[in-house]
Write a protein that holds these residues in place. Structure first.
Motif, short mmCIF file in Angstrom:
data_model
loop_
_atom_site.label_atom_id
_atom_site.label_comp_id
_atom_site.label_asym_id
_atom_site.label_seq_id
_atom_site.Cartn_x
_atom_site.Cartn_y
_atom_site.Cartn_z
N LYS A 47 -3.96 6.98 -2.78
CA LYS A 47 -3.49 5.12 -2.00
C LYS A 47 -3.54 4.61 -3.32
O LYS A 47 -4.73 4.14 -4.06
N GLU A 87 0.79 -1.04 0.45
CA GLU A 87 0.10 0.11 -0.19
C GLU A 87 1.31 0.88 -0.26
O GLU A 87 1.78 1.37 1.17
N ASN A 113 -6.90 5.05 -5.15
CA ASN A 113 -7.85 5.75 -4.44
C ASN A 113 -7.77 6.45 -3.79
O ASN A 113 -6.58 6.70 -3.42
N GLN A 114 -8.74 7.39 -4.34
CA GLN A 114 -8.17 8.90 -3.98
C GLN A 114 -8.33 9.55 -2.12
O GLN A 114 -10.09 8.60 -1.81
N VAL A 115 -7.36 9.74 -1.41
CA VAL A 115 -7.78 9.81 -0.24
C VAL A 115 -7.07 10.61 0.38
O VAL A 115 -7.01 11.42 -0.07
N THR A 117 -5.07 -0.74 -8.11
CA THR A 117 -5.95 0.28 -7.91
C THR A 117 -5.26 1.06 -6.24
O THR A 117 -4.04 0.83 -6.33
#
Length: 124
Positions: free
Chosen positions: A60, A5, A31-33, A29
């Protein structure tokens, strides 16, 4: 298998993807975090009102790979995402016990077997 990660700056995503592709890692994968670390708060004035941002936008990436690909994947992410300033992000490694291919319903024990793997510079 391991899961990497990587929490990085959004503007470094494209460079990081290119670095991963260069070592044969094509499945991940994103992701916007938002998060909080050593990066300082930002403040300002918008339409006459003061504001303060204490959670910063990040990206992420989650990458599941074979054990032998862990070190080269970490190095690829660091080389592409590092600016040397606070807020560059973090990398976390965890073990994956099992993975299944939903299409076939079978255990996926060769998570990256079909990926072409380029040797590290030290191996040449």
């Amino acid at each position: 298998m391991k899961k990497i990660e990587a929490i990085i700056r959004p503007q470094k995503l494209h460079d990081t993807i290119k670095a991963l592709h260069s070592i044969g890692v094509t499945a991940f994968t994103v992701n916007q975090v938002v998060g909080r670390g050593m990066q300082k708060d930002q403040s300002g004035i918008y339409r006459g009102r003061n504001y303060q941002v204490s959670l910063h936008p990040k990206v992420k990436m989650e990458i599941v790979i074979s054990d032998f690909m862990v070190e080269r994947t970490i190095q690829a992410v660091i080389s592409a995402a590092q600016t040397g300033e606070a807020g560059d992000g973090k990398i976390f490694i965890s073990s994956i016990e099992q993975a299944y291919n939903i299409k076939t319903g079978l255990a996926d024990e060769t998570i990256d077997e079909l990926r072409p793997v380029k040797p590290l510079k030290e191996e040449v």
